[in-house]
Design an enzyme around this catalytic site. Structure first.
Site, mmCIF file in Angstrom:
data_model
loop_
_atom_site.group_PDB
_atom_site.id
_atom_site.type_symbol
_atom_site.label_atom_id
_atom_site.label_comp_id
_atom_site.label_asym_id
_atom_site.label_seq_id
_atom_site.Cartn_x
_atom_site.Cartn_y
_atom_site.Cartn_z
ATOM 1 N N HIS A 79 73.825 -77.695 -9.930
ATOM 2 C CA HIS A 79 73.551 -77.246 -8.564
ATOM 3 C C HIS A 79 72.585 -78.185 -7.843
ATOM 4 O O HIS A 79 72.490 -78.146 -6.630
ATOM 5 C CB HIS A 79 73.128 -75.769 -8.515
ATOM 6 N N ASP A 215 75.050 -75.592 -16.352
ATOM 7 C CA ASP A 215 74.481 -76.103 -15.100
ATOM 8 C C ASP A 215 73.829 -77.486 -15.280
ATOM 9 O O ASP A 215 72.609 -77.624 -15.229
ATOM 10 C CB ASP A 215 73.467 -75.083 -14.561
ATOM 11 N N SER A 627 64.307 -76.367 -11.209
ATOM 12 C CA SER A 627 65.697 -76.567 -11.594
ATOM 13 C C SER A 627 65.885 -77.973 -12.121
ATOM 14 O O SER A 627 65.467 -78.937 -11.485
ATOM 15 C CB SER A 627 66.617 -76.365 -10.403
HETATM 16 N N1 ARG Z 1 69.290 -69.220 -8.705
HETATM 17 C C1 ARG Z 1 69.228 -70.619 -8.995
HETATM 18 C C2 ARG Z 1 68.238 -71.264 -8.032
HETATM 19 O O1 ARG Z 1 67.522 -70.627 -7.375
HETATM 20 C C3 ARG Z 1 70.569 -71.269 -8.957
HETATM 21 C C4 ARG Z 1 71.214 -71.370 -7.609
HETATM 22 C C5 ARG Z 1 72.554 -72.033 -7.583
HETATM 23 N N2 ARG Z 1 73.629 -71.167 -7.983
HETATM 24 C C6 ARG Z 1 74.301 -70.288 -7.156
HETATM 25 N N3 ARG Z 1 75.234 -69.525 -7.655
HETATM 26 N N4 ARG Z 1 74.052 -70.183 -5.869
HETATM 27 O O2 ARG Z 1 68.312 -72.244 -7.412
HETATM 28 N N1 GLU Z 2 67.481 -72.337 -9.450
HETATM 29 C C1 GLU Z 2 66.121 -72.610 -9.067
HETATM 30 C C2 GLU Z 2 65.974 -74.024 -8.502
HETATM 31 O O1 GLU Z 2 66.888 -74.525 -7.889
HETATM 32 C C3 GLU Z 2 65.211 -72.338 -10.188
HETATM 33 C C4 GLU Z 2 65.167 -70.890 -10.343
HETATM 34 C C5 GLU Z 2 63.822 -70.322 -9.986
HETATM 35 O O2 GLU Z 2 63.541 -70.091 -8.799
HETATM 36 O O3 GLU Z 2 63.099 -70.096 -10.950
HETATM 37 O O4 GLU Z 2 64.926 -74.614 -8.542
#
Ligand code: ARG
Ligand code: GLU
Length: 691
Positions: A79, A215, A627
Site C-alpha cells: 500500500h 502487504d 507502514s
Molecule cells: N490500515 C492501514 C493503514 O492505515 C492500511 C491501509 C491500506 N489498506 C486499505 N485497505 N485501505 O494505512
Molecule cells: N497502515 C498504516 C500506515 O500506512 C499503519 C497502521 C497504523 O496506523 O498503525 O502507516
C-alpha cells in the site's frame, strides 16, 4: 492464590508503550535487554560506525522502508508502493492486478517524484534554538527568533545542499533535534505481488485481525558512481548501503522480544481532555457520518456496475481507511475512559500546580484557548470533509490555479462518475447547511441555496449547468481562451471561490493563530507534566522522525471471550478464498501451490499442520507512517514488515493500552514465499542475507 497472582503479574512483563529516539535509546537499553534484546545502543544508532539506522528509510512522505541487500534492495508495503505500481500499470501491463517482477536490472522501473531518505545523524539543538530567546516574553517575537535560529542551523547542516536538514520540535518545543538526511531520488520498482495478495482482504479486513495480507513491494535505490544521490540516469548504479538487514527465516514464537524501527507520523499522548473531547464528541462522529454517507452511495453504485467498482476502488479505499480507524478509535477511547482519566489527571495536576506560579493557570488557559479554537476546528473539519468531499471541486481547483494542461483533468475524469458525485454532493451540502455555524457559511452559497429553494435543488442546478461535470464539456475549454473566460463564471467555479474565500480569510487564519497559541501553552504544560511526574519516562509524540518501539510477539484478548492468536497462515487465506468476493479472490497460482503443498523451503509444520506463516501480532507502539517498518528480533534481524494495527488499538494515538494494542506485520517468510514461488524471482532472494 494471592501470592501466585502477585508473581504472575510480575512475570507477565507488560507490553511497552513508547516511541523512543534512536540517539537516546541508551536510556532504554537496560529495560530492552531485560526483555530479551541482545544488541547494544550503538548497534541501533551510531554516528561512528554503521548501525541499523543506516538500513532504514523514510519512503516517500509517509511510509518506512528497509534495505535488505548490499545492492540497495528495499522492502516496503504494497500500500506504500501502490501509487508507483498504479503509475506503471495500463491495460496491456496491469501490474496492479497481475503483479510485477523485474527479471533483470534493466526491467526495474524508475519512479519520478519518489524519494527515500536515510537519516545521517540527529543532534540535540535545544540550546542553539534557545539562543536569544531568554527574557523574550512576547510569543510572536519568540517565534521569530526560533524561526531564524532554525533556518541557520538547517542551512549549516545541509552542507551546501548535500543533505536535507530539518529541526523538529519535541515535547512541544521543550527540546529540539536536528535531523540530517541523505535523500535519494532514483528509486526503481523491482517487484510487487498481485493486488489479490498485496491487498488481500481489502477494506473488509483493513484494521482487523485475523489478517492475511501480503502487504509488501520491492524497490531498489540507485546512486551515482560515487554512491551519492543522483537524479535518475541509466548510468546510475545500485546503491551500496552502509548496512542492510539480515533476514531471520527462523520465524516468531509468542513472547519473543521484538522491536519496530521506523517513522511514526503523529500521536498526541499529552494533550488535555479538551482535545480528547473534541475528537470523541465532535470530530469523529461528524467525520464518520459524512464518510458513511459517501461510502453508502459509492458502494451502492459499485454493486450495480463492475466498471464503477474498479473506477471507485482506490477512492473507496482511502475514504474507508480513516473512516474505519476513527470508529475503532472512538470505541477504544470510550472503553479506556480516556476523557474521564484526562479530567481526573488534570484535577490532580491543578492541585499540584496551585502553589507554582509557572503552572497555576496553564490548564485554565488551555481550556480557554480550546473553547475559542473549537468552532474553528469544527468548521475546518466540515470544509475538509463536506466541501472537500465534492469531487467536482478537484478540476475546478486546477482551473482556478490557472493550470490548463489537460493531464490533471484527464486523470481526474478517467475515474469520475458525475452521478455518484451529484448524489454525494446533495448529502454533504445538506449536512454542511445543517451543522456549520452560519458565520462560517459563504454568503453567496446562502443566496444560491435560497434562490434554488434547497441545498438539493442547488446541487442539481450546479451539476446541470457546470461544464466541469464531464471531460467532454471541460477539456475543449482548456485550450480556448474565450471559453476559459466564460468558464470563470461557471457555477462550480463560483461555488469554489465562495467557499475558499471564506475558508482562507475567516477560518484558516484564526484556526492557525489559535493552534499556535495552544502549542505555546502546551510548551509550558508539557514541562509541567514532566515536573509533576518526575519518575515517569516520557517519550516524545510521533512527528515523522525515526523512532524505536519495542515489545514482544503476542496475541491478546481484545474483547470479552475473544482471543487473538499471534499468527495466521496460508490455510487461513484458503479459508477466506472466494472467487465471488473481490477482496478474497486469490490468484489461481496460489490455490495450486496450496493444493500440491508446494511450499519449497518456506513450508513449516505447526503441530500437524503443514503451512506457510502469513502475518503476526506484536505489542509495539506504532502509528500511521510505520507502514513498511522493519519488525526485528532480539538480534536486529528482519522478522516482518509492519503494515497495520488492530481496530481495538487505534486509540493508541491518544492513549496506549498495553493489554490490547497490537501492531500487525506480514511475516517475512510469506514475503519470501511469494517472491520465490509466485514471482519466480529467486535471484532477489539470493541477494539477501538469510539467517
Ligand atoms: N490500515 C492501514 C493503514 O492505515 C492500511 C491501509 C491500506 N489498506 C486499505 N485497505 N485501505 O494505512
Ligand atoms: N497502515 C498504516 C500506515 O500506512 C499503519 C497502521 C497504523 O496506523 O498503525 O502507516
Amino acid at each position: 492464590m494471592l501470592v501466585l497472582a502477585g508473581l504472575f503479574s510480575v512475570a507477565m512483563c507488560r507490553a511497552d508503550e513508547g516511541m523512543w529516539l534512536p540517539s537516546l535509546i541508551g536510556k532504554q537499553i537496560k529495560d530492552m535487554r531485560s526483555k530479551g534484546f541482545r544488541l547494544t545502543a550503538e548497534d541501533i544508532y551510531s554516528i561512528n560506525k554503521a548501525s541499523l539506522k543506516d538500513a532504514i528509510v523514510l519512503f516517500g512522505r509517509g511510509c518506512t522502508g528497509e534495505v535488505v541487500s548490499p545492492e540497495g534492495l528495499l522492502l516496503t508495503n504494497h500500500h506504500c508502493g501502490y501509487g508507483q505500481i498504479q503509475q506503471h500499470s495500463s491495460l496491456e501491463h496491469d501490474y496492479l492486478t497481475d503483479g510485477f517482477w523485474a527479471m533483470s536490472r534493466e526491467e526495474e522501473l524508475p519512479n519520478p517524484g519518489l524519494t527515500v531518505s536515510f537519516l545521517v545523524r540527529m543532534e540535540d539543538v535545544t540550546d542553539r534554538m534557545a539562543a536569544g530567546t531568554t527574557g523574550v516574553a512576547e510569543e510572536t517575537e519568540r517565534r521569530a527568533i526560533l524561526e531564524a535560529n532554525r533556518k541557520s542551523i538547517e542551512k549549516e547542516a545541509s552542507d551546501e545542499g548535500r543533505y536535507s536538514a530539518s529541526v523538529e520540535s519535541l515535547y512541544y518545543g521543550n527540546q529540539y533535534f536536528l535531523f540530517v538526511y541523505e535523500v535519494f531520488s532514483d528509486v526503481r520498482l523491482v517487484a510487487a505481488p498481485p493486488s489479490s495478495i498485496g491487498k488481500f482482504g481489502g477494506d473488509t479486513d483493513n484494521w482487523m485481525w485475523p489478517r492475511h495480507t501480503g502487504d509488501f513491494s520491492v524497490f531498489r535505490i540507485y546512486a551515482d558512481k560515487n554512491n551519492r544521490p543522483a537524479a535518475y540516469s541509466p548510468d546510475n548504479v545500485p546503491y551500496r548501503p552502509k548496512k542492510h538487514f539480515a533476514i531471520s527465516t527462523k520465524g516468531v514464537q509468542e513472547n519473543d522480544f521484538t522491536f519496530v524501527y521506523g517513522f511514526p507520523g503523529t500521536t498526541r499522548e499529552y494533550v488535555t481532555s479538551d482535545f480528547v473531547d473534541y475528537t470523541l464528541n465532535w470530530a469523529n462522529p461528524h467525520k464518520i457520518r459524512l464518510r458513511t454517507m459517501r461510502l453508502d452511495i459509492i458502494k451502492a453504485a459499485q454493486e450495480q456496475d463492475a466498471a464503477t467498482r474498479i473506477m471507485y476502488a482506490s477512492k473507496c479505499a482511502s475514504i474507508a481507511n480513516a473512516w474505519k480507524k476513527w470508529q475503532g478509535e472512538t470505541l477504544g477511547l470510550i472503553r479506556l475512559g480516556t476523557l474521564e482519566k484526562k479530567r481526573s489527571y488534570e484535577s490532580q495536576f491543578q492541585q499540584w500546580a496551585a502553589g507554582r506560579p509557572e503552572y497555576a493557570d496553564i490548564l485554565p488557559r488551555l481550556h480557554g484557548a480550546y473553547a475559542e479554537w473549537l468552532p474553528y476546528a469544527f468548521a475546518r473539519d466540515y470544509y475538509n470533509e463536506a466541501f472537500g468531499g465534492v469531487e467536482l471541486m478537484k478540476p475546478v481547483a486546477l482551473f482556478v490555479k490557472n493550470d490548463f494542461s489537460p493531464v490533471g483533468y484527464e486523470t481526474f475524469y478517467k475515474d469520475y462518475a458525475p452521478g455518484i458525485d451529484r448524489a454525494i454532493a446533495k448529502k454533504l451540502m445538506a449536512e454542511f447547511w445543517a451543522h456549520v455555524d452560519p458565520k462560517f457559511v459563504p454568503g453567496d452559497f446562502v443566496a444560491e441555496v435560497e434562490r434554488a429553494g434547497s441545498t438539493d435543488a442547488f446541487v442539481d442546478d450546479l451539476f446541470d449547468r457546470s461544464i466541469f461535470v464531464s471531460a467532454e464539456s471541460c477539456l475543449p475549454m482548456l485550450s480556448d481562451s474565450t471559453a476559459r473566460t466564460t468558464a470563470a463564471d461557471d457555477p462550480a467555479v463560483r461555488m469554489y471561490d465562495a467557499f475558499m474565500k471564506l475558508y482562507r480569510s475567516v477560518i484558516l487564519p484564526e484556526y492557525k493563530r489559535l493552534d499556535e497559541m495552544i502549542a505555546g501553552l502546551y510548551h509550558i504544560y508539557m514541562r509541567g507534566q514532566m515536573e509533576f511526574e518526575p519518575g515517569k519516562a516520557f517519550y516524545p509524540d510521533a512527528n515523522l522522525t525515526l523512532r524505536v518501539a519495542y515489545g514482544k510477539v503476542e496475541g491478546c484478548v481484545p474483547a470479552d471471550g475473544v482471543y487473538h492468536r499471534h499468527y495466521t497462515t496460508l490455510d487461513g487465506i484458503i479459508e477466506k478464498d472466494n472467487p465471488e468476493i473481490y477482496d478474497y479472490d486469490i490468484p489461481q497460482q496460489l490455490r495450486d501451490l496450496y493444493a500440491t503443498k508446494d511450499y519449497g523451503r518456506w513450508g513449516v509444520w505447526i503441530g500437524s499442520l503443514y503451512t506457510v506463516p502469513v502475518a503476526f501480532l506484536a505489542s509495539n507502539h506504532t502509528t500511521g507512517g510505520n507502514s513498511g517498518s522493519p519488525v526485528l528480533n532480539s538480534k536486529g534481524e528482519l522478522l516482518g514488515l509492519n503494515f497495520d494495527r488492530t481496530w481495538q488499538s487505534t486509540m493508541s494515538d491518544l492513549e496506549f493500552d498495553p493489554t490490547i494494542c497490537r501492531n500487525i506485520a506480514v511475516d517475512i517468510r510469506y514475503v519470501l514465499f511469494v517472491i520465490d514461488k509466485l514471482g519466480g524471482a529467486r535471484y532477489l532472494i539470493d541477494e539477501m542475507t538469510l539467517k
